[in-house]
Design a protein around this motif. Sequence first.
Motif, short mmCIF file in Angstrom:
data_model
loop_
_atom_site.label_atom_id
_atom_site.label_comp_id
_atom_site.label_asym_id
_atom_site.label_seq_id
_atom_site.Cartn_x
_atom_site.Cartn_y
_atom_site.Cartn_z
N VAL A 66 0.86 -1.19 0.00
CA VAL A 66 0.00 0.00 0.00
C VAL A 66 0.90 1.23 0.00
O VAL A 66 1.64 1.46 0.95
N ASN A 67 0.83 2.00 -1.08
CA ASN A 67 1.65 3.21 -1.19
C ASN A 67 3.13 2.94 -0.88
O ASN A 67 3.79 3.74 -0.21
N GLY A 68 3.61 1.79 -1.35
CA GLY A 68 5.02 1.46 -1.19
C GLY A 68 5.37 0.79 0.11
O GLY A 68 6.55 0.51 0.37
N HIS A 69 4.38 0.48 0.96
CA HIS A 69 4.64 -0.12 2.27
C HIS A 69 3.96 -1.49 2.37
O HIS A 69 2.93 -1.73 1.74
N LEU A 70 4.55 -2.39 3.18
CA LEU A 70 4.05 -3.75 3.30
C LEU A 70 3.02 -3.86 4.41
O LEU A 70 3.31 -3.54 5.57
N PHE A 71 1.83 -4.34 4.04
CA PHE A 71 0.74 -4.50 4.99
C PHE A 71 0.22 -5.93 4.95
O PHE A 71 0.28 -6.62 3.92
N THR A 72 -0.32 -6.37 6.08
CA THR A 72 -1.11 -7.59 6.13
C THR A 72 -2.34 -7.28 6.98
O THR A 72 -2.39 -6.27 7.68
N THR A 73 -3.33 -8.16 6.90
CA THR A 73 -4.55 -7.99 7.69
C THR A 73 -4.67 -9.16 8.65
O THR A 73 -4.71 -10.32 8.24
N ILE A 74 -4.70 -8.85 9.95
CA ILE A 74 -4.80 -9.86 11.00
C ILE A 74 -5.98 -9.49 11.89
O ILE A 74 -5.98 -8.42 12.51
N VAL A 91 -2.21 -4.12 9.46
CA VAL A 91 -0.93 -4.25 10.17
C VAL A 91 0.21 -3.86 9.24
O VAL A 91 0.39 -4.46 8.17
N LEU A 92 0.99 -2.86 9.64
CA LEU A 92 2.19 -2.45 8.91
C LEU A 92 3.38 -3.23 9.45
O LEU A 92 3.62 -3.26 10.66
N LEU A 93 4.12 -3.86 8.55
CA LEU A 93 5.31 -4.64 8.94
C LEU A 93 6.53 -3.75 8.85
O LEU A 93 6.83 -3.22 7.79
N ASP A 94 7.25 -3.61 9.95
CA ASP A 94 8.37 -2.68 9.97
C ASP A 94 9.53 -3.25 10.76
O ASP A 94 9.61 -3.13 11.98
N THR A 95 10.47 -3.87 10.03
CA THR A 95 11.66 -4.42 10.68
C THR A 95 12.67 -3.34 11.05
O THR A 95 13.69 -3.63 11.68
N GLY A 96 12.39 -2.09 10.68
CA GLY A 96 13.30 -1.00 11.02
C GLY A 96 13.00 -0.33 12.34
O GLY A 96 13.74 0.57 12.76
N ILE A 97 11.92 -0.76 13.01
CA ILE A 97 11.53 -0.17 14.29
C ILE A 97 11.57 -1.24 15.36
O ILE A 97 10.98 -2.31 15.20
N LEU A 149 3.80 -3.68 13.49
CA LEU A 149 4.58 -4.79 14.03
C LEU A 149 6.06 -4.49 13.87
O LEU A 149 6.59 -4.47 12.76
N GLY A 150 6.73 -4.23 14.99
CA GLY A 150 8.17 -4.00 14.99
C GLY A 150 8.93 -5.26 15.34
O GLY A 150 8.36 -6.34 15.50
N THR A 151 10.23 -5.12 15.50
CA THR A 151 11.05 -6.32 15.67
C THR A 151 10.96 -6.92 17.06
O THR A 151 11.42 -8.04 17.26
N LEU A 172 18.04 -4.04 6.91
CA LEU A 172 16.94 -4.55 6.09
C LEU A 172 15.64 -4.05 6.73
O LEU A 172 15.27 -4.46 7.83
N ASP A 173 14.97 -3.15 6.03
CA ASP A 173 13.85 -2.41 6.62
C ASP A 173 12.59 -2.58 5.78
O ASP A 173 12.44 -1.95 4.73
N THR A 174 11.67 -3.42 6.25
CA THR A 174 10.41 -3.63 5.53
C THR A 174 9.49 -2.41 5.63
O THR A 174 8.47 -2.34 4.95
N GLY A 175 9.83 -1.45 6.48
CA GLY A 175 9.02 -0.25 6.63
C GLY A 175 9.47 0.89 5.73
O GLY A 175 8.85 1.96 5.74
N SER A 176 10.52 0.68 4.95
CA SER A 176 11.07 1.74 4.10
C SER A 176 10.68 1.48 2.65
O SER A 176 11.09 0.49 2.05
N LYS A 177 9.90 2.39 2.05
CA LYS A 177 9.47 2.17 0.66
C LYS A 177 10.63 2.33 -0.32
O LYS A 177 10.61 1.74 -1.40
#
Length: 257
Positions: free
Chosen positions: A42-50, A55-61, A104-106, A161-166
């Motif tokens: 979504v707009n360059g960012h990784l989302f899932t629905t739980i 839910v925004l997936l963000d390995t950078g936070i 969702l952060g690390t 490696l940052d899944t939250g960075s578009k």
Amino acid sequence: YEYMANEINDGLNEMSYKRHHQEEYANKRARMDARDYRLHKVNGHLFTTIDRNQVLLDTGIPISLGPQQGWYFMHEVHPMSQAYMGVTLDQLSQFVNAPIDVLLGTDVLKKKCILLELNRERISFSTQPLIRSRHEFPLSLLMGVPGLNVDVSGKACEVFLDTGSKLSYISASFTKELLSTGTEKDFYPGLGEFETAVYEVEISLGDLAFTLRCGVLPTLLETTLSVAGKKGIIGVEFFEKFAVQLNFPGKTISLRS
């Protein structure tokens, strides 16, 4: 059990009933250690629905954000914060231009093996690795944030490696001989919005070579990363090129074309 008791006392809503039934069904099938969800961009960012949560997936936070103090996921209540570096979920939703119910952060992700298959629109969370690949590399963790060793334009360096960075990002020193393909706006907690020149950059990881659109690290962010020994950030575009398994407990990353 305390969380479930509070749910019962407060009255289970429709989604709580469905979740408990799904987990009972999964338990009967002995599949309690894995969960599959739809993964989408979504707009360059990784989302899932739980459980109907966006839910925004963000390995950078290194922390997770949510409207409540705890969020129930895979048989565990995970503590949620209300802000990161002074930025709330509402503000992040405005930056991303999409509603975010949970980030969702690390602190949560590092407990799992996560397989991201963006081309199949699927993400899997598990307690064990889900794929085997000859393209397996060490994954370092700094305060829970994953990092790996890559070659950027033929020069070895470490990146986050940052899944939250578009966008992906590199140090300005790598762009001296490159021509910009344009500019793009982005944001980073603590920095706010900024504009950066964008370059097509050759990246290699082991015997895998690929091109990523990379911005230039803002000075403050470059200084912060250099203290951690990192020269860049690999963002969402990377997950469009490969199926990526992040085995946080085993500290490895596996790629499949």
